[in-house]
Design a protein around this motif. Structure first.
Motif, mmCIF file in Angstrom:
data_model
loop_
_atom_site.group_PDB
_atom_site.id
_atom_site.type_symbol
_atom_site.label_atom_id
_atom_site.label_comp_id
_atom_site.label_asym_id
_atom_site.label_seq_id
_atom_site.Cartn_x
_atom_site.Cartn_y
_atom_site.Cartn_z
ATOM 1 N N LEU A 93 0.842 -1.193 0.000
ATOM 2 C CA LEU A 93 0.000 0.000 0.000
ATOM 3 C C LEU A 93 0.878 1.244 0.000
ATOM 4 O O LEU A 93 1.840 1.331 0.776
ATOM 5 C CB LEU A 93 -0.900 0.020 1.246
ATOM 6 C CG LEU A 93 -1.778 -1.210 1.494
ATOM 7 C CD1 LEU A 93 -2.525 -1.054 2.817
ATOM 8 C CD2 LEU A 93 -2.751 -1.419 0.353
ATOM 9 N N ASP A 95 0.899 5.806 -0.595
ATOM 10 C CA ASP A 95 0.148 7.051 -0.735
ATOM 11 C C ASP A 95 0.063 7.445 -2.207
ATOM 12 O O ASP A 95 0.867 7.004 -3.042
ATOM 13 C CB ASP A 95 0.847 8.185 0.029
ATOM 14 C CG ASP A 95 0.858 7.952 1.535
ATOM 15 O OD1 ASP A 95 0.104 7.098 2.013
ATOM 16 O OD2 ASP A 95 1.634 8.640 2.225
ATOM 17 N N VAL A 112 -2.386 6.453 2.922
ATOM 18 C CA VAL A 112 -2.746 5.180 3.549
ATOM 19 C C VAL A 112 -2.926 5.388 5.041
ATOM 20 O O VAL A 112 -2.105 6.045 5.692
ATOM 21 C CB VAL A 112 -1.661 4.120 3.291
ATOM 22 C CG1 VAL A 112 -2.013 2.802 3.987
ATOM 23 C CG2 VAL A 112 -1.473 3.904 1.801
ATOM 24 N N HIS A 113 -3.985 4.822 5.588
ATOM 25 C CA HIS A 113 -4.274 4.973 7.016
ATOM 26 C C HIS A 113 -4.193 3.626 7.730
ATOM 27 O O HIS A 113 -4.155 2.558 7.106
ATOM 28 C CB HIS A 113 -5.676 5.570 7.215
ATOM 29 C CG HIS A 113 -5.774 6.992 6.759
ATOM 30 N ND1 HIS A 113 -5.285 8.043 7.503
ATOM 31 C CD2 HIS A 113 -6.299 7.532 5.629
ATOM 32 C CE1 HIS A 113 -5.515 9.177 6.860
ATOM 33 N NE2 HIS A 113 -6.117 8.894 5.716
ATOM 34 N N ASP A 116 -6.711 1.089 6.727
ATOM 35 C CA ASP A 116 -6.459 0.449 5.432
ATOM 36 C C ASP A 116 -5.541 -0.768 5.610
ATOM 37 O O ASP A 116 -5.790 -1.841 5.048
ATOM 38 C CB ASP A 116 -5.816 1.439 4.462
ATOM 39 C CG ASP A 116 -6.660 2.693 4.271
ATOM 40 O OD1 ASP A 116 -7.892 2.583 4.311
ATOM 41 O OD2 ASP A 116 -6.077 3.778 4.093
ATOM 42 N N TYR A 183 -14.585 -3.441 2.264
ATOM 43 C CA TYR A 183 -13.747 -2.284 2.602
ATOM 44 C C TYR A 183 -12.699 -2.060 1.512
ATOM 45 O O TYR A 183 -12.510 -0.934 1.035
ATOM 46 C CB TYR A 183 -13.067 -2.493 3.951
ATOM 47 C CG TYR A 183 -12.252 -1.303 4.410
ATOM 48 C CD1 TYR A 183 -12.779 -0.383 5.315
ATOM 49 C CD2 TYR A 183 -10.965 -1.083 3.937
ATOM 50 C CE1 TYR A 183 -12.039 0.721 5.726
ATOM 51 C CE2 TYR A 183 -10.218 0.015 4.328
ATOM 52 C CZ TYR A 183 -10.764 0.912 5.233
ATOM 53 O OH TYR A 183 -10.026 2.014 5.631
ATOM 54 N N LEU A 184 -12.028 -3.123 1.104
ATOM 55 C CA LEU A 184 -10.968 -2.972 0.107
ATOM 56 C C LEU A 184 -11.529 -2.674 -1.277
ATOM 57 O O LEU A 184 -10.832 -2.100 -2.116
ATOM 58 C CB LEU A 184 -10.097 -4.235 0.082
ATOM 59 C CG LEU A 184 -9.269 -4.459 1.353
ATOM 60 C CD1 LEU A 184 -8.513 -5.772 1.283
ATOM 61 C CD2 LEU A 184 -8.301 -3.297 1.580
ATOM 62 N N TYR A 187 -11.562 0.951 -1.141
ATOM 63 C CA TYR A 187 -10.180 1.429 -1.212
ATOM 64 C C TYR A 187 -9.676 1.395 -2.653
ATOM 65 O O TYR A 187 -9.025 2.334 -3.128
ATOM 66 C CB TYR A 187 -9.278 0.583 -0.315
ATOM 67 C CG TYR A 187 -7.828 1.009 -0.325
ATOM 68 C CD1 TYR A 187 -7.357 1.967 0.565
ATOM 69 C CD2 TYR A 187 -6.927 0.471 -1.248
ATOM 70 C CE1 TYR A 187 -6.029 2.363 0.555
ATOM 71 C CE2 TYR A 187 -5.593 0.868 -1.273
ATOM 72 C CZ TYR A 187 -5.166 1.817 -0.377
ATOM 73 O OH TYR A 187 -3.848 2.226 -0.400
ATOM 74 N N ARG A 188 -9.988 0.315 -3.374
ATOM 75 C CA ARG A 188 -9.518 0.200 -4.761
ATOM 76 C C ARG A 188 -10.172 1.236 -5.676
ATOM 77 O O ARG A 188 -9.597 1.604 -6.712
ATOM 78 C CB ARG A 188 -9.772 -1.224 -5.274
ATOM 79 C CG ARG A 188 -8.822 -2.259 -4.675
ATOM 80 C CD ARG A 188 -8.928 -3.591 -5.412
ATOM 81 N NE ARG A 188 -10.217 -4.221 -5.190
ATOM 82 C CZ ARG A 188 -10.488 -5.067 -4.213
ATOM 83 N NH1 ARG A 188 -9.552 -5.378 -3.327
ATOM 84 N NH2 ARG A 188 -11.691 -5.620 -4.100
ATOM 85 N N TYR A 190 -10.532 4.322 -4.759
ATOM 86 C CA TYR A 190 -9.622 5.460 -4.575
ATOM 87 C C TYR A 190 -8.303 5.211 -5.318
ATOM 88 O O TYR A 190 -7.669 6.149 -5.790
ATOM 89 C CB TYR A 190 -9.358 5.692 -3.078
ATOM 90 C CG TYR A 190 -10.473 6.428 -2.390
ATOM 91 C CD1 TYR A 190 -10.412 7.817 -2.212
ATOM 92 C CD2 TYR A 190 -11.597 5.762 -1.924
ATOM 93 C CE1 TYR A 190 -11.442 8.503 -1.589
ATOM 94 C CE2 TYR A 190 -12.636 6.439 -1.305
ATOM 95 C CZ TYR A 190 -12.549 7.818 -1.143
ATOM 96 O OH TYR A 190 -13.581 8.498 -0.537
ATOM 97 N N LEU A 196 -3.802 6.032 -5.478
ATOM 98 C CA LEU A 196 -3.254 5.375 -4.297
ATOM 99 C C LEU A 196 -2.649 4.048 -4.732
ATOM 100 O O LEU A 196 -3.108 3.432 -5.700
ATOM 101 C CB LEU A 196 -4.350 5.111 -3.263
ATOM 102 C CG LEU A 196 -4.778 6.293 -2.377
ATOM 103 C CD1 LEU A 196 -6.078 5.960 -1.666
ATOM 104 C CD2 LEU A 196 -3.696 6.611 -1.365
ATOM 105 N N TYR A 198 -1.860 0.111 -4.611
ATOM 106 C CA TYR A 198 -2.382 -1.168 -4.119
ATOM 107 C C TYR A 198 -1.902 -2.255 -5.073
ATOM 108 O O TYR A 198 -2.334 -2.321 -6.224
ATOM 109 C CB TYR A 198 -3.909 -1.153 -4.059
ATOM 110 C CG TYR A 198 -4.529 -2.446 -3.564
ATOM 111 C CD1 TYR A 198 -4.618 -2.721 -2.209
ATOM 112 C CD2 TYR A 198 -5.022 -3.382 -4.479
ATOM 113 C CE1 TYR A 198 -5.182 -3.900 -1.760
ATOM 114 C CE2 TYR A 198 -5.591 -4.566 -4.042
ATOM 115 C CZ TYR A 198 -5.675 -4.821 -2.681
ATOM 116 O OH TYR A 198 -6.238 -5.997 -2.238
#
Length: 224
Positions: A93, A95, A112-113, A116, A183-184, A187-188, A190, A196, A198
């Protein structure tokens, strides 16, 4: 005489013409040094005890046979106290690039948090991961991941991106777990919209060290 003058006079009498502060400073320095030496000694003692446990475990595993040997090996892997190796999946992962500055999108959404990383970790465990490392550190299912500023702290050590999570286990099952995560999936989105990072890769064989972090557990908050 005013209070301030009284305090100065009492201090002068108590010191008999000498500065009271150097003695106090010397005491503090000596205390810090003593505590540092004590911490070093405890750390060495802990390392010696850990080595003794490892040696005993290896001897016990060597003497054990059949189901008992398998149980000892499985227990050591679950606790993270023994090195392991096998096929693995790695998730990296990162930024978004600094050049990505979309209008109306907060900078906070481009990095990335903690949640995540925790989402990836949770999905890998749920998909049957047998062992895992984050940034090369062996972790357990209850390892806590903390976000401090723009870094992630793991076992007291701060790390900056890219964040690399590697898990040993059934590669197909773990990859499917990552794909199925709601959730992912977000994320994907974004990843596609704001670049970002991944990336999911396979390794035919990965060697992982034994867990060397603190024996106590830290709570890892669920993200789902």
């Amino acid at each position: 005489m005013r209070p301030r003058g009284l305090m100065m006079a009492v201090g002068a009498l108590a010191s008999r013409g000498n500065d009271l502060r150097p003695e106090r400073t010397t005491e503090l320095i000596a205390l810090v040094r003593a505590e540092t030496d004590r911490a070093d000694a405890l750390s060495k003692h802990a390392a010696a005890l850990r080595q003794e446990v490892d040696d005993l475990t290896r001897r016990r595993a060597g003497a054990a046979q059949g189901p008992e040997a398998s149980a000892l090996q499985a227990a050591g892997q679950a606790a993270g106290t023994v090195p392991v190796s096998g096929p693995s999946v790695t998730v990296t992962l990162t930024d978004a690039p600094a050049s990505v500055q979309p209008a109306g999108v907060a900078d906070d959404l481009l990095v990335v948090h903690q949640q995540d990383i925790q989402a990836v970790v949770n999905e890998l465990w749920a998909a049957g991961a047998e062992a895992m490392t984050i940034q090369g550190q062996r972790v357990g299912a209850r390892t806590g991941i903390k976000c401090v500023g723009n870094t992630v702290v793991l076992h007291g050590v701060p790390y900056a991106p890219p964040y690399v999570i590697t898990a040993i286990g059934d590669q197909t099952r773990m990859e499917q777990g990552l794909r199925d995560s709601s959730y992912l999936t977000i994320y994907r989105q974004y990843v596609d919209a704001y670049r970002l990072g991944y990336e999911v890769t396979r390794q035919a064989r990965t060697e992982m060290p034994a867990f060397t972090g603190p024996a106590s557990f830290a709570r890892a908050d669920a993200v789902r």
